[in-house]
Design an enzyme around this catalytic site. Structure first.
Site, short mmCIF file in Angstrom:
data_model
loop_
_atom_site.label_atom_id
_atom_site.label_comp_id
_atom_site.label_asym_id
_atom_site.label_seq_id
_atom_site.Cartn_x
_atom_site.Cartn_y
_atom_site.Cartn_z
N ARG A 171 13.02 19.50 106.29
CA ARG A 171 13.12 20.48 105.21
C ARG A 171 14.04 19.98 104.09
NH1 ARG A 171 12.17 25.86 105.88
NH2 ARG A 171 14.05 26.42 104.74
N ARG A 175 18.30 12.11 98.52
CA ARG A 175 17.94 11.60 97.19
C ARG A 175 18.82 10.43 96.78
NH1 ARG A 175 17.78 17.23 95.21
NH2 ARG A 175 15.74 18.04 95.82
N ARG A 247 17.14 32.70 116.82
CA ARG A 247 18.53 32.83 116.41
C ARG A 247 18.63 34.06 115.51
NH1 ARG A 247 22.05 30.29 119.31
NH2 ARG A 247 23.49 29.84 117.60
N ARG A 277 27.79 29.12 106.65
CA ARG A 277 27.87 29.09 105.19
C ARG A 277 28.42 30.40 104.66
NH1 ARG A 277 21.28 28.72 104.02
NH2 ARG A 277 20.76 30.67 105.05
N GLU A 298 28.15 33.69 107.19
CA GLU A 298 27.04 33.73 108.15
C GLU A 298 27.44 33.11 109.47
OE1 GLU A 298 23.15 32.23 106.88
OE2 GLU A 298 23.59 33.06 104.91
N TYR A 346 8.86 28.98 111.42
CA TYR A 346 9.94 28.96 110.41
C TYR A 346 9.26 28.90 109.04
CZ TYR A 346 14.53 27.00 108.73
OH TYR A 346 15.72 26.74 108.12
N ASP A 348 9.02 29.74 104.81
CA ASP A 348 9.64 30.15 103.55
C ASP A 348 8.79 31.25 102.91
OD1 ASP A 348 11.74 28.37 103.72
OD2 ASP A 348 10.66 26.77 102.69
#
Ligand code: UDP
Length: 382
Positions: A171, A175, A247, A277, A298, A346, A348
């Site tokens: 995911r 770069r 989870r 986070r 979180e 999972y 998006d």
């Protein structure tokens, strides 16, 4: 024909809208007292900030059709997710990019020399990486893996990265330029009035009747010509084969004056920090002005039966269980399982919307669910 849709997240709401527009009579059942599933947003009364109640949701897609579709239900403002990471006593840029590499190794590498350098760190003895850990060690090497991925992933998933599929790491891009946009999608933004307003508009149709805070029981399915179910697949079958692993997240909210962290999302990659986070919600709406601020820390943990499922674990034993539920689902008449929970994947938001549009199309094309509408429009086992 009367159709029951279970769940008012993106899956259920898109299917409801599409079928209502084609003249079907829709009854939408949502067990929570609000719309929009885990995308739900609400203004925090104390700070006035738009809160992403179930954690940050940043809309991104490269699919023109999905981008055009979602904007029919509300305006979006441009938003680029530029995540920072706290790791080993320093702050870094994420996703791993040329800045991160130069920061971590104290170098001034160019794109070409960074590519060579990172390739030299990769473990070439791993030829066909299957797990999260193998994927990381093969492509970025041990230093980057241990700084940014190992601790965060153990906290987030509660298992060793060697037990997780490589797809989770895939995911995230790596770069070799200074692009610190977390996503690579063509379009990215946040709805001006929040996600719940988008779903409200989507469901604002005379053919749709909404039942909030109403659980749907399997026995009621016979009252409808077809059922689209976006709840957990194991729950539909009363957990007869056992419980699929998820989870869940706990959000610890706190309010402060001014600016708490100067950014929407900061990841905490070290294992000795208990949260994964911190999101500072007013930074998701930089076009708004707020004196006060609200943050959410979180914390991830295994999902119990009464908790909200977030991330499907999909470990080896879950996959075996899933196969049994999929077989049961395929034997069921008149029910189609959709979305993240219905197919235990999972997903998006943009993928969910794309799949929901496709599901509605399949339903219309198979002539009113004359028995040919499949239990799944995507294969949950693929
Ligand atoms: N991840 C990590 N460190 C980070 C961010 C992500 O190790 O700083 C791993 C972690 O396993 C996570 C996965 O990459 O579950 C996918 O991250 P993403 O940010 O896409 O997760 P989401 O926003 O969906 O929770």
């Amino acid at each position: 024909m009367r159709i029951a849709i279970i769940g008012a997240g993106f899956s259920g709401s898109v299917i409801a809208r599409e079928l209502a527009e084609r003249g079907y009579e829709i009854e939408l059942f949502e067990s929570r007292p609000h719309l929009a599933g885990n995308c739900h947003t609400a203004r925090d009364p104390e700070t006035g900030v738009m809160l992403h109640v179930y954690g940050p949701h940043i809309f991104h897609t490269s699919n023109e059709q999905v981008w055009a579709y979602i904007q029919k239900f509300g305006a979006f403002m441009p938003f680029i997710n530029r995540v920072k990471a706290h790791a080993k006593g320093r702050v870094y840029s994420l996703p791993v990019n040329l800045m991160t590499i130069n920061q971590l190794f104290g170098k001034q590498l160019s794109p070409a020399t960074a590519r060579e350098f990172i390739a030299s760190l990769g473990d070439k003895s791993i030829t066909d990486p299957q797990t999260f850990e193998e994927q990381a060690l093969r492509f970025v090497g041990r230093e980057i893996y241990e700084a940014f991925f190992r601790g965060y992933t153990r906290k987030q998933w509660g298992v060793e990265p060697s037990a997780l599929p490589a797809s989770i790491l895939k995911r995230l891009p790596v770069r070799f330029d200074y692009d610190d946009n977390y996503y690579t999608s063509k379009y990215q933004g946040i709805p001006v009035k929040g996600y719940t307003a988008i779903i409200e508009r989507m469901l604002d149709h005379p053919g749709i009747k909404i039942h909030l805070a109403t659980a749907f029981t399997r026995a009621r399915a016979q009252d409808f010509g077809h059922v689209f179910y976006s709840g957990p697949i194991d729950s539909w079958f009363d957990y007869a084969e056992g419980q699929l692993g998820y989870r869940t997240l706990d959000f610890k909210l706190s309010r402060h004056n001014g600016d708490y962290q100067g950014n929407a999302v900061i990841n905490y990659c070290d294992e000795d920090v208990p949260w994964t986070r911190i999101a500072e919600h007013k930074h998701f709406a930089p076009w708004e002005q707020h004196e006060k601020t609200i943050i959410s820390r979180e914390h991830s943990r295994l999902c119990g039966k009464d908790d909200t499922p977030y991330y499907p674990l999909r470990l080896v034993n879950d996959k075996a269980l899933l196969e049994r539920y999929v077989a049961r689902a395929r034997a069921e008449q008149g029910v189609t399982f959709v979305g993240r929970l219905g197919t235990y994947r999972y997903l998006d938001m943009h993928v969910t919307i794309e799949e929901a549009l496709n599901t509605a199309r399949v339903f219309v094309d198979t002539a009113d669910g004359d028995g040919k509408m499949p239990a799944f429009c995507v294969d949950p086992l693929a």
